[in-house]
Design a protein around this motif. Structure first.
Motif, mmCIF file in Angstrom:
data_model
loop_
_atom_site.group_PDB
_atom_site.id
_atom_site.type_symbol
_atom_site.label_atom_id
_atom_site.label_comp_id
_atom_site.label_asym_id
_atom_site.label_seq_id
_atom_site.Cartn_x
_atom_site.Cartn_y
_atom_site.Cartn_z
ATOM 1 N N GLU A 102 53.674 65.704 54.547
ATOM 2 C CA GLU A 102 55.134 65.706 54.464
ATOM 3 C C GLU A 102 55.774 66.707 55.419
ATOM 4 O OE1 GLU A 102 56.773 63.547 52.731
ATOM 5 O OE2 GLU A 102 54.988 62.655 51.840
ATOM 6 N N THR A 103 55.177 67.881 55.534
ATOM 7 C CA THR A 103 55.823 68.944 56.309
ATOM 8 C C THR A 103 54.912 69.471 57.419
ATOM 9 O OG1 THR A 103 55.063 70.597 54.701
ATOM 10 C CG2 THR A 103 57.260 69.653 54.367
ATOM 11 N N ARG B 134 56.693 71.229 60.679
ATOM 12 C CA ARG B 134 57.203 72.591 60.514
ATOM 13 C C ARG B 134 56.100 73.560 60.125
ATOM 14 N NH1 ARG B 134 62.414 74.653 59.584
ATOM 15 N NH2 ARG B 134 63.255 72.551 59.367
ATOM 16 N N HIS C 205 63.890 69.608 63.359
ATOM 17 C CA HIS C 205 63.290 69.365 62.049
ATOM 18 C C HIS C 205 64.281 68.741 61.072
ATOM 19 C CE1 HIS C 205 59.441 71.294 62.886
ATOM 20 N NE2 HIS C 205 60.094 72.278 63.468
ATOM 21 N N ASP C 206 65.507 69.243 61.056
ATOM 22 C CA ASP C 206 66.480 68.744 60.081
ATOM 23 C C ASP C 206 66.870 67.291 60.348
ATOM 24 O OD1 ASP C 206 66.397 71.243 58.967
ATOM 25 O OD2 ASP C 206 68.253 71.949 59.900
ATOM 26 N N SER C 207 66.886 66.891 61.606
ATOM 27 C CA SER C 207 67.263 65.513 61.942
ATOM 28 C C SER C 207 66.134 64.525 61.716
ATOM 29 C CB SER C 207 67.713 65.439 63.399
ATOM 30 O OG SER C 207 66.639 65.762 64.278
ATOM 31 N N LYS C 208 64.903 65.038 61.500
ATOM 32 C CA LYS C 208 63.729 64.171 61.335
ATOM 33 C C LYS C 208 63.626 63.189 62.504
ATOM 34 C CE LYS C 208 63.930 64.503 56.290
ATOM 35 N NZ LYS C 208 62.972 65.610 56.257
ATOM 36 N N GLN D 275 58.198 61.710 64.257
ATOM 37 C CA GLN D 275 57.289 61.381 63.174
ATOM 38 C C GLN D 275 55.951 62.086 63.393
ATOM 39 O OE1 GLN D 275 58.441 59.433 60.547
ATOM 40 N NE2 GLN D 275 60.336 59.734 61.707
#
Length: 339
Positions: free
Chosen positions: A94-95, A98, A139-142, A145
């Motif tokens: 998931e992360t 980051r 990161h916030d905008s995703k 992938q």
């Protein structure tokens, strides 16, 4: 004898910047349209041009010019084995971007890009702030992938058999349990280098547009893990482009209040879209919206406001502000995609 021609607009703007800007934004003649010191209307942006694949060696690159602000961005991919990542967890899906620092932006303001950047000094506060903002928005905008950055490997299907006199250690038992299954052996790390070769205001919009265009241009080589040599081997044949989700565009405007002049403005203010370096020095408040207007619907990814108290929550939700952001998105998107 004095020349017949008067002083130029640029000269007036430098001699008396605040009064000159106010006089242009609030002209005494009603038949004269409000303008800025550079001749642009308050809501008029500078033309945006984008060139892709401007550099030969990175995996993706772009050159973006907004007026006299010019930025070049190069994206370089390097591999790292999963076993060399601190605190790596195979179950983390998931992360990864980051937690494992797979996206590394860096901004450099060239010495010759502006008189304010001197040679031989440490990174400026502006460069560090811009790098942090680019990192957060990535990161916030995703936008990317994690699947595109994973390098998979399959354990051998043959079952590992321990010697009669030896017992399998804990690691071997884990390997045996996953025999014949795929696992992530390594990752691509994207180093995003952003270089200002000309600086004339609104650096974040230009830096983000260059980053977005370079990532859309990036194609990574096909990589595979070689367990015998414990390294990743790559081939340039049939490189794989990144999967870009969305088209977020940064839209910045500065607020001019005219309080530095002796001319009363009665609380009025002007929103100057896409400010240049001179206008940024005359304004003490600015706002940046990051929007994505794909599929005929505006999605606001972030709103950041710096300094001042003029921009209220009511104004931030106004139709005029949203309409300007939508037009700005269309212009930058068309420059990047060529459509």
């Amino acid at each position: 004898m004095a020349p017949d021609a008067g002083l130029s607009r640029a000269t007036f703007a430098k001699l008396s910047p605040h009064p000159y800007l106010l006089a242009n934004l609030e002209p005494s003649d009603d038949h004269v349209a409000p303008a800025r010191s550079n001749g642009r209307a308050p809501e008029e942006v500078r033309p945006t041009t984008v060139n892709l694949s401007s550099l030969s060696h990175p995996h993706g690159s772009s050159l973006v010019r907004m007026g006299d602000t010019t930025v070049i961005c190069g994206v370089r991919g390097e591999t790292i084995l999963a076993q060399h990542i601190p605190n790596y967890r195979a179950s983390n899906r998931e992360t990864e971007l980051r937690d494992y620092d797979l996206l590394v932006p860096n901004i450099e303001l060239a010495t010759g890009s502006s008189p304010q950047f001197l040679p031989g000094g440490p990174p400026t506060t502006l460069a560090q702030t811009l790098s942090t903002r680019i990192y957060s928005l990535l990161h916030d905008s995703k936008l990317l992938q994690a699947e595109d950055l994973r390098i998979w490997h399959t354990w051998p299907s043959e079952r590992m058999v321990a010697d009669d006199d030896d017992e399998m250690d804990e690691d071997e038992e884990d390997v045996d349990k996953q025999s014949g299954e795929e696992y992530v052996a390594a990752y691509w790390v994207l180093y995003i280098d952003i270089f200002f070769i000309s600086f004339d205001g609104n650096p974040f919009d230009a830096a983000w547009a260059a980053t977005l265009a370079a990532l859309r241009d990036t194609k990574l080589p096909r990589g595979r893990y070689d367990p015998d040599r414990d390294m990743v081997l790559c081939t340039k044949k049939d490189p794989k482009p990144l999967t870009i989700t969305g088209m977020p565009v940064a839209c910045t405007a500065a607020v001019f209040t005219g309080k530095e002049t002796d001319r009363p403005t009665d609380g009025r203010f002007w929103l100057l879209v896409d400010p240049d370096r001179l206008e940024e020095s005359l304004c003490d408040e600015n706002i940046t919206l990051v929007v994505d207007c794909q599929e005929e619907a505006m999605r606001i990814l972030s709103i950041s406001k710096h300094g001042g108290v003029v921009l209220s929550p009511k104004l931030l939700r106004s139709k005029s502000l949203m309409s300007w952001a939508n037009q700005r998105w269309k212009g930058v998107t068309a420059a990047i995609t060529g459509n």
